[in-house]
Design a protein around this motif. Structure first.
Motif, short mmCIF file in Angstrom:
data_model
loop_
_atom_site.label_atom_id
_atom_site.label_comp_id
_atom_site.label_asym_id
_atom_site.label_seq_id
_atom_site.Cartn_x
_atom_site.Cartn_y
_atom_site.Cartn_z
N ARG A 76 43.46 42.48 34.83
CA ARG A 76 44.37 43.38 34.11
C ARG A 76 43.96 44.83 34.33
NH1 ARG A 76 43.74 38.93 30.81
NH2 ARG A 76 45.68 37.92 30.14
N CYS A 77 44.94 45.70 34.30
CA CYS A 77 44.72 47.14 34.56
C CYS A 77 44.58 47.85 33.22
CB CYS A 77 45.86 47.73 35.36
SG CYS A 77 45.59 49.48 35.79
N GLU B 19 35.93 42.49 35.14
CA GLU B 19 36.89 41.93 36.08
C GLU B 19 38.28 42.52 35.90
OE1 GLU B 19 34.63 37.59 36.27
OE2 GLU B 19 36.73 37.72 35.69
N GLY B 20 38.35 43.82 35.61
CA GLY B 20 39.63 44.48 35.45
C GLY B 20 39.77 45.64 36.42
N ARG B 21 40.97 46.25 36.43
CA ARG B 21 41.24 47.44 37.23
C ARG B 21 41.32 48.66 36.33
NH1 ARG B 21 46.11 47.25 39.04
NH2 ARG B 21 46.81 45.42 37.86
N PHE B 22 40.94 49.82 36.83
CA PHE B 22 40.76 51.01 36.00
C PHE B 22 41.66 52.14 36.49
CE2 PHE B 22 38.54 53.81 33.20
CZ PHE B 22 38.49 55.05 33.86
N MET B 23 42.30 52.84 35.53
CA MET B 23 43.03 54.08 35.82
C MET B 23 42.62 55.12 34.77
SD MET B 23 46.88 52.84 36.84
CE MET B 23 47.36 54.56 37.09
N HIS B 24 42.75 56.38 35.13
CA HIS B 24 42.32 57.45 34.20
C HIS B 24 43.35 58.58 34.18
CE1 HIS B 24 40.05 61.17 33.07
NE2 HIS B 24 39.70 60.35 32.11
N HIS B 25 43.58 59.13 33.00
CA HIS B 25 44.41 60.33 32.79
C HIS B 25 43.65 61.23 31.83
CE1 HIS B 25 47.74 62.88 31.50
NE2 HIS B 25 48.42 62.45 32.55
#
Length: 437
Positions: free
Chosen positions: A335-336, A358-364
């Motif tokens: 999961r992201c 075991e996840g995906r990472f995004m940043h703002h």
């Protein structure tokens, strides 16, 4: 301070005899271990006849020490003691703790102040336990609170004062909080060892930096001396050349002048080569110094993160890893997770935590440099959101909250931007993911 048993019945529970103080202590009375021992009576567990929450003075005196030590902050403990006329200046935290604990064995003014503070401060936990009926359900809710690690102090107060918790169930809670204190202490010691190692590495880097600075200073001095000597030699050569140019008519003198000029030129080239060598060495030393400064800054950031994690561990009292064969924590399973806000120097730490689950990472960055108009589009493409509410504006907070609600995305708001707080938010998200699966 003299005490006597008042042969009346408590107006609230109608079954508990009340022990009260005849008079308050004088304003100048200091807290000492001897005073604490003299104020400690033997108090049995009160048997309540109606379904009402227990008061602190009706609980077993055996529970008062962990209850006061866990749920009542030291600053509030000193305020309550001073309010009742005890001089806490100069008294150790242990002595103040001992005084308040012994005063809670009976219905004293200090016990009533502690009761009012705990009821007000942990009202949310009391409300959760109020809906519970029966000893088994109360113990089950207590274990859920301990497992989550969110509000153990409030859960402890609400569980022990629950009307359906008897002496046997209370001893089970006592054992749980006793072992939890051991686990928290073990984790704190490990963090302290890590902190000491980072401090040692930082000191070694500072020492190396000083040595490099000394070498650079020496190189600069050698370069300055070489340049000055070269300039003097060149001035001398020009002077000799000017002097010999007046005697060009004399062949021998001119010949000797040419030889001397050639020798000076060779010496000048040698000195120039030496200056170039010293310049290259100075450049290399400056590069090493810059790399050492970068390493020092990185270790300093790691030291700040360790100290923040330790404070959070000591403040929030998280549960240490279980030594038995406990189940593996849930994973994000691809999961992201979108992290909004937070410290820039900790973004890589957030990323490693998400990837470790075991996840995906995004940043703002929450609107500092990136536009907030893209929040809806970004949130729609992720599975969950962690908002560092302490690092974003009020307007950004509500925009993020509305976007998550509109798009149906789970969102966890974190007040502290530390690594430990972010890790707890991931545990909450993974638990929600498992529950919804």
């Amino acid at each position: 301070m003299p005490f006597k048993e008042i042969t009346t019945v408590c107006k609230k529970c109608e079954t508990v005899p009340v022990l009260a103080a005849v008079s308050k202590p004088p304003q100048t009375q200091s807290i000492t271990p001897q005073l604490v021992q003299t104020l400690m009576p033997a108090v049995p567990i009160a048997e309540l006849g109606v379904r009402k929450r227990k008061k602190i003075w009706t609980l077993s005196s055996r529970w008062h020490c962990p209850l006061v030590g866990t749920c009542l902050p030291l600053g509030e403990m000193r305020k309550i003691a001073m309010r009742e006329g005890y001089q806490t200046r100069g008294a150790s935290d242990y002595d103040v703790h001992g005084l308040v604990v012994t005063q809670c064995h009976t219905r004293t003014p200090i016990a009533e102040l502690v009761q009012r503070y705990l009821d007000k401060h942990y009202a949310a936990a009391l409300m959760r336990f109020t809906r519970i009926r029966g000893e088994d359900q109360a113990l089950a809710l207590w274990r859920e609170e301990v497992a989550s690690g969110q509000d153990i102090t409030g859960a402890l107060w609400a569980a022990w004062t629950h009307p359906d918790i008897d002496a046997k169930a209370g001893e089970i809670i006592f054992g749980d909080i006793h072992m939890l204190s051991h686990q928290v202490g073990s984790q704190a010691r490990a963090d302290l060892r890590l902190q000491e190692r980072l401090k040692h590495d930082n000191a070694e880097l500072l020492k190396r930096n000083r040595q490099l600075q000394q070498e650079i200073d020496k190189a600069r001095l050698l370069k300055s001396n070489a340049v000055a000597q070269l300039e003097r030699d060149l001035d001398a050569a020009r002077s000799q050349l000017a002097h010999y140019s007046q005697r060009e008519a004399q062949f021998d003198l001119a010949q000797r002048l040419r030889h001397e000029h050639a020798a000076l030129r060779e010496r000048a080239e040698t000195l120039d080569l030496r200056v170039n060598t010293l310049t290259e060495r100075n450049t290399e030393l400056q590069r090493q110094y810059a790399e050492a400064q970068v390493q020092q800054a990185e270790l300093h950031e790691e030291l700040l993160g360790a100290e923040s994690a330790l404070a959070l561990l000591l403040d929030d009292a998280p549960q240490a890893p279980c030594a038995q064969d406990c189940p593996v924590p849930p994973r994000l399973s691809g999961r992201c997770v979108l992290c909004i806000g937070g410290r820039q120097n900790l973004v890589q730490g957030y990323r490693r935590l998400v990837e470790a689950h075991e996840g995906r990472f995004m940043h703002h960055d929450g609107g500092q440099e990136e536009s907030l108009h893209r929040i809806d589009a970004i949130v729609s493409g992720v599975d969950a959101v962690v908002c560092q509410s302490g690092c974003v504006s009020h307007g950004a907070y509500w925009k993020i909250k509305d976007a998550c609600k509109k798009l149906g995305k789970p969102c966890v708001f974190v007040a502290s931007p530390g690594i430990a707080s972010f890790a707890r938010s991931l545990e909450t998200l993974t638990a929600q993911a498992v529950g919804s699966a």
